[in-house]
Every structure is written in structure tokens, then in C-alpha cells.
Design an enzyme around this catalytic site. Structure first.
Site, mmCIF file in Angstrom:
data_model
loop_
_atom_site.group_PDB
_atom_site.id
_atom_site.type_symbol
_atom_site.label_atom_id
_atom_site.label_comp_id
_atom_site.label_asym_id
_atom_site.label_seq_id
_atom_site.Cartn_x
_atom_site.Cartn_y
_atom_site.Cartn_z
ATOM 1 N N LYS A 1 0.851 -1.182 0.000
ATOM 2 C CA LYS A 1 0.000 0.000 0.000
ATOM 3 C C LYS A 1 0.892 1.239 0.000
ATOM 4 O O LYS A 1 2.084 1.160 0.300
ATOM 5 C CB LYS A 1 -0.911 0.013 1.241
ATOM 6 C CG LYS A 1 -1.857 -1.178 1.326
ATOM 7 C CD LYS A 1 -2.672 -1.127 2.614
ATOM 8 C CE LYS A 1 -3.577 -2.345 2.739
ATOM 9 N NZ LYS A 1 -4.360 -2.333 4.004
ATOM 10 N N HIS A 2 0.313 2.376 -0.319
ATOM 11 C CA HIS A 2 1.108 3.603 -0.359
ATOM 12 C C HIS A 2 1.529 4.016 1.044
ATOM 13 O O HIS A 2 0.791 3.810 2.017
ATOM 14 C CB HIS A 2 0.296 4.733 -1.008
ATOM 15 C CG HIS A 2 0.018 4.517 -2.467
ATOM 16 N ND1 HIS A 2 1.022 4.472 -3.404
ATOM 17 C CD2 HIS A 2 -1.135 4.331 -3.143
ATOM 18 C CE1 HIS A 2 0.498 4.268 -4.603
ATOM 19 N NE2 HIS A 2 -0.813 4.171 -4.472
ATOM 20 N N ALA A 3 2.706 4.589 1.143
ATOM 21 C CA ALA A 3 3.198 5.096 2.423
ATOM 22 C C ALA A 3 2.250 6.163 2.945
ATOM 23 O O ALA A 3 1.688 6.943 2.172
ATOM 24 C CB ALA A 3 4.600 5.664 2.260
ATOM 25 N N ALA B 1 4.147 -0.037 -3.542
ATOM 26 C CA ALA B 1 3.075 0.659 -4.261
ATOM 27 C C ALA B 1 3.511 2.031 -4.758
ATOM 28 O O ALA B 1 2.961 2.543 -5.743
ATOM 29 C CB ALA B 1 1.844 0.801 -3.360
ATOM 30 N N ASP B 2 4.486 2.635 -4.097
ATOM 31 C CA ASP B 2 4.933 3.976 -4.482
ATOM 32 C C ASP B 2 5.878 3.962 -5.684
ATOM 33 O O ASP B 2 6.224 5.020 -6.211
ATOM 34 C CB ASP B 2 5.649 4.652 -3.297
ATOM 35 C CG ASP B 2 4.725 4.860 -2.116
ATOM 36 O OD1 ASP B 2 3.544 5.160 -2.343
ATOM 37 O OD2 ASP B 2 5.176 4.710 -0.965
#
Length: 585
Positions: free
Chosen positions: A218-220, A228-229
Site C-alpha cells: 500500500k502507499h506510504a 506501491a509507491d
């Protein structure tokens, strides 16, 4: 999922406790009240409170005397998923009036990362098996053995009958004509470029589908990088490379700049329109409300970035020097010198980003603020999420037209709308796409000069990496400009561009020069990127991309579902490639 049970035993008779919690990953955050535990227990029968605690990162626990608001004890601990723990708060009888807080494991946690490890090993085994099979097929003895095992006479008869039939002969002729037309109409493609695009796209599909519900897919929440980033900026980077390679080929075929400008404008318009359609799924949420229409998005940013970079290249387009195309000998900095007007424009754009980010006054917020707001920075600036970037979006687009659930809400409990694909960050996505253009120029200017290409990829990788080191001071939060996907900070661009040049440094010789790898299976979705991206967004909630799980709190089941869904899109892309179906806009 991602939680453990914590039983807090208060053996301090007559002392009520307030338990505060925070994640170690939450930078300079206010402690949050977790639970209050009464002190009304009896000797041997302490008061007990049960709470769920997060297991994604390490936890900070602080226990205060509720009445005196005085700290009793403080500890840091990494809880495991589905574990059962007890926190024993008691007096220590050692002649000194001390209070001890000890964590005891009542029930061992599970290894939540085991499914990822197994999936990785299975994938690695498949790769090794395929490589071994290809090695066997390359051996003459093995091929001879295969040939002897087949009835060659029957095979020849079947082949001759197929070739002799009018329908088959006509089909072969049509296929040959179609391939010849496609090769003449489509610019020469480098497989490493399509493979890189496919890698970014498949990772994007996997993380968008949930990534097994693991935090690192998942994004930070704010600063830092997760898997994800990585994917979106890589897609932007490789789009820049494709812009230069395709436009150069089209102009060489005699297409006028004015006509090409029309195509660029129309494609950008379509990308923006499709993006608005995708990020506003009124077919799931009921009739679309124009008051709540989200304007920014992934394809919208790609459309704007594509338009700016393509027009920039079109305005200053120059033919590749003859010394590069004929003599295969370019000067050391030819790829940069020939683009000095574009570089000047990019530096001006970046100056605008720096000026707005660090000097634009934002009401109620410190100038140059880069934080998440919410409970970050000890809760001093709760409504300052994103600083100037968030302020510009809210001022020009309005709160209701922005993303309402940014990743910063998870740890930092932000309350204001913030869009990671906002206006200010688009400047740096243009910068990243232009760095991709630079990679495309290296591939074209130094074509067939593998050593020169690899040297330049290495130089750019190191140069951009050193810039990232200077910006961040090799720290997630303490640098001058931290790596931040939500802001699309310049350090984020230099870091991911450095990685991108490194990946091309590996892919180009392996895929295009030596031919050791065809780029499969990533090559196929890379050839149909728009279709795969739009399709995976639109059909997200449909079978076979999603189905009811037996245990919705199982990382394993989510991971299997997300891997299968991603694999289905790879299969679709493969079938479309074999049928020569490509969706272009």
C-alpha cells in the site's frame, strides 16, 4: 487482520490508568488514547481491559496515572498478527518504589508474511523451470530426441495438407500482409521499453487490487517508499521514453508537426476524459453528483504530463545527427546538448515547484510546510496536509473535487481532503517524464553502441542517486526534502528515476542486446497498457478478479485472489497480443 489482542492487567490498587498508543512509523505524532483501566481491582484479581493493537509496525505504549496525569511507564513493542498478549502493570518489591510494565505472550502470533514468502518461492521455481526448459530446447541432442519421438511422416503430411488448403494459404498470406503493414505503420519498438512498462503496469494492477492487504503493498502514509509507491512514477518515466521514440519515428516518416500536434492534443484529451470516468464510479455509488466529482487522477495526470512533454519535444524537435545515425559516433554529451531548450524549460518548471512549495504563504500553516498535518508534528498543524500543494488544490479545485481518503488518514488521522495527483505535483511528474525522454534519446542517439548506452545509464543512475542523497540526507524524515509520493517531491522523482535508469541498465542488454530474456510475461501487458489499466479499474469488482473469501481476515486468501486477478490480466494481454489486437488512443 493486522491486529493482536492486548490484555492490560492493572495491579496498582486505587490507581486508574490511561493507556496511550502510537505507531513507531508515525513521525512526531501525538499519542492517542487507547483505553482507560480502573484501579478498583482486588489483591490477586487485578482490573483488566482488552484492546486490539496494530501489528503492521512497532507500537509505542505509554501508561499515565489518570488522576495525577503522570507517566507511570513507557515501552516499545512489536506485536504479531493474531497474537494474544498481556501487559502486566505492578509494583516491584525490591526495596524501591518502582512500577514494572511487562509484556507476556499468552498465545503466539502467526507469521503473516509466510504467504508472500511462499508465493515468491513458487514464482522463483517457475522461472527456474522455464529457464531450464529453454536450456534443454537449445541442446541439439535433446531436440534430436524430441524429433525421433514424433512420427515425422505423419507430421509432414498434416503440415502439407494445411499449407495446401486454399483457406490456410490465404490466411498465411493475410497474416503476412498484416504483419508487414503493422511493421510499416508502427515505429520500431525496443522490447526493454515495453517490458519495463509491463513490469510497472502489472505491479500497479497487483497493488490496486489490494496486494494481499499487506502494508508494504500500500502507499506510504506520508514520507518514505513502499512497493506501491514505485509503479506510477516508473510508468511516467517509460511514457517519456516512448514519447521521444515514437515521435521521432513519425516525423521521420514525413508527418507534419501540425498534424502530430493535433494527435497529441486529442490523445491527451482522451486520457483525461477516461481518467475522470474511472475515478468517479457512479455505477457503484448511484447517480453522479457534479458537486462531488473528483477532478485529479492517475490518467488525468498522465494526460497533462504527456501533453506538456510531447509539445515540448515537438516544438524543439531536431533530427538525430548524421554522425549518430550513419557513422554510429556521437559526441559524449550530444543527447543533452541537442536538448538544451527543453532542459531550460524543465529547470524553470522545477524552480516554480520549489518557489511555490517553500515560499507560498498558506493561511494557518508555516511557510514551506511539507508535513501530513493531522496528529503529525504533535498536532500543531492539523489542517495543513501537504502544505502549499494541498492549499493550491483546495483553492483552485475545491475540497469536494479532491480525493477524500488519502493515505495520510491511516496513521496521521488527517481530516482535510488531499489529492496525491494534484496540480503542484504534476510539475514533478513532467520532470520525471522528461528524464524518461532522456533515456529514450540515449537509446536512439547511441543505437547499436551498447557500451555507450550502458555507461550513460550508469552515469544518470549515480547522478540522480547522489541528488537524492543530498535532498534526503539518507533519512526518511530528517532530510531537506523527504521522499514523498503524496507530494511528488523532487527527491521522490530523483530516487525513482535513479531506480528506473538502473532497471533499463539491466533490461537493455538482457532483453534487446543478448536476447537472454524475451520480456515475457511483462512484455504483453506492456504492449496494451491502456486497455489493461482501464480494464482492471472498471472490472475490479467482477469475477474472476474478485470473489467471496472464506476468511476475509486472511492475508493468504487475499494474496491468492490478487495474484490470480493480476495473472488473468496478463493472460488477456497475451491473447490480445497473439491476435494482434492493440488498443491505442
Amino acid at each position: 487482520m493486522d491486529q493482536a489482542l492486548l490484555l492490560i492487567h492493572n495491579e496498582l490498587l486505587g490507581t486508574n490508568l490511561s493507556v496511550y498508543w502510537n505507531s513507531e512509523h508515525c513521525y512526531h505524532c501525538l499519542l492517542q488514547v487507547l483505553v482507560n483501566v480502573s484501579g478498583n481491582g482486588k489483591p490477586g484479581k487485578p482490573s483488566i481491559a482488552a484492546v486490539a493493537v496494530s501489528t503492521q509496525h512497532g507500537s509505542i505504549l505509554q501508561l499515565n496515572d489518570t488522576l495525577e496525569e503522570k507517566e507511570v511507564c513507557r515501552l516499545e513493542y512489536k506485536f504479531g498478527e493474531f497474537g494474544n498478549y498481556s501487559l502486566l502493570v505492578k509494583h516491584v518489591h525490591n526495596g524501591v518504589n518502582e512500577i514494572a510494565c511487562d509484556v507476556v505472550v499468552n498465545e503466539n502470533p502467526v507469521d503473516s508474511n509466510l504467504p508472500v514468502s511462499i508465493a515468491f518461492l513458487v514464482g522463483l521455481a517457475v522461472v527456474i523451470a522455464v529457464c531450464f526448459l529453454r536450456f534443454l530446447l537449445s541442446l541439439d541432442d535433446f531436440n534430436n530426441w524430441i524429433s525421433k519421438a514424433i512420427n515425422s511422416r505423419e507430421t509432414d503430411r498434416l503440415i502439407n495438407s494445411e499449407l495446401g488448403s486454399p483457406s490456410r494459404a490465404g490466411q498465411l498470406g493475410d497474416d503476412t500482409q498484416l504483419e508487414a503493414w503493422r511493421l510499416s505503420a508502427v515505429p520500431l519498438r525496443l522490447r526493454c521499453v515495453d517490458t519495463f512498462r509491463g513490469i510497472a503496469l502489472i505491479l500497479m494492477v497487483f497493488v490496486n487490487y489490494g496486494g494481499g492487504k499487506y502494508w508494504y503493498f500500500k502507499h506510504a502514509s506520508w514520507n518514505g517508499l513502499t512497493v506501491a509507491d514505485l509503479v506510477f512514477p516508473w510508468f511516467v518515466f517509460i511514457m517519456g521514453s516512448s514519447i521521444f521514440l515514437s515521435m521521432t519515428s513519425i516525423l521521420q516518416r514525413g508527418c507534419s508537426k501540425f498534424r502530430l500536434l493535433g494527435k497529441v492534443t486529442w490523445r491527451s484529451f482522451l486520457l483525461i476524459c477516461i481518467g475522470i470516468f474511472i475515478v468517479n464510479p457512479n455505477y457503484c455509488l448511484g447517480p453522479l453528483s457534479w458537486d462531488k466529482l473528483r477532478i485529479p487522477g492517475v490518467l488525468q495526470r498522465l494526460g497533462v504530463t504527456y501533453f506538456v512533454v510531447a509539445v515540448l519535444e515537438l516544438l524543439f524537435a531536431k533530427p538525430v545527427p548524421e554522425s549518430c545515425t550513419v557513422e554510429r559516433r556521437c559526441s559524449s554529451l550530444q543527447d543533452i546538448i541537442s536538448s538544451w531548450p527543453q532542459w531550460l524549460f524543465i529547470l524553470m518548471l522545477e524552480s516554480i515547484w520549489l518557489a511555490l512549495t517553500f515560499f507560498l504563504p498558506v493561511p494557518g500553516c508555516p511557510t514551506g510546510y511539507l508535513g501530513p498535518g493531522g496528529i503529525g508534528d504533535l498536532g500543531k498543524y492539523p489542517n495543513c496536509t501537504g502544505g502549499a500543494a494541498g492549499y493550491i488544490d483546495r483553492l483552485l479545485l475545491g475540497d469536494d473535487h479532491l480525493y477524500q481518503h488519502p493515505s495520510s488518514t491511516v496513521l496521521y488521522h488527517t481530516k482535510v481532503a488531499y489529492d496525491p495527483e494534484g496540480i503542484l505535483g504534476t510539475i514533478n511528474s513532467i520532470v520525471m517524464a522528461f528524464l524518461g525522454v532522456q533515456a529514450g534519446k540515449i537509446l536512439l542517439y547511441y543505437k547499436d553502441q551498447t557500451k555507450d548506452i550502458l555507461i550513460r545509464f550508469t552515469a544518470w543512475c549515480c547522478f540522480l542517486g547522489l541528488m537524492s542523497v543530498a535532498f534526503t540526507k539518507i533519512s526518511e524524515n530528517e532530510g531537506f526534502i523527504p521522499v514523498n509520493k503524496n507530494l511528488w517531491s523532487i527527491s521522490y522523482v530523483t530516487t525513482l528515476s535513479s531506480f528506473a535508469f538502473f532497471i533499463l541498465l539491466i533490461l537493455y542488454p538482457v532483453v534487446d542486446v543478448k536476447g537472454l530474456w524475451s520480456g515475457a510475461p511483462f512484455f504483453y501487458p506492456g504492449m496494451n497498457s491502456i486497455l489493461v489499466y482501464v480494464g482492471h479499474e472498471v472490472f475490479h469488482n467482477y469475477f474472476p478478479f474478485q470473489w467471496r473469501l472464506q476468511d476475509n481476515h486472511s492475508h493468504k486468501e487475499h494474496l491468492i485472489q490478487n495474484i490470480v486477478a493480476t495473472a488473468v490480466w496478463v493472460l488477456i494481454a497475451y491473447i490480445l497480443y497473439k491476435k494482434k489486437v492493440f488498443w491505442k488512443i
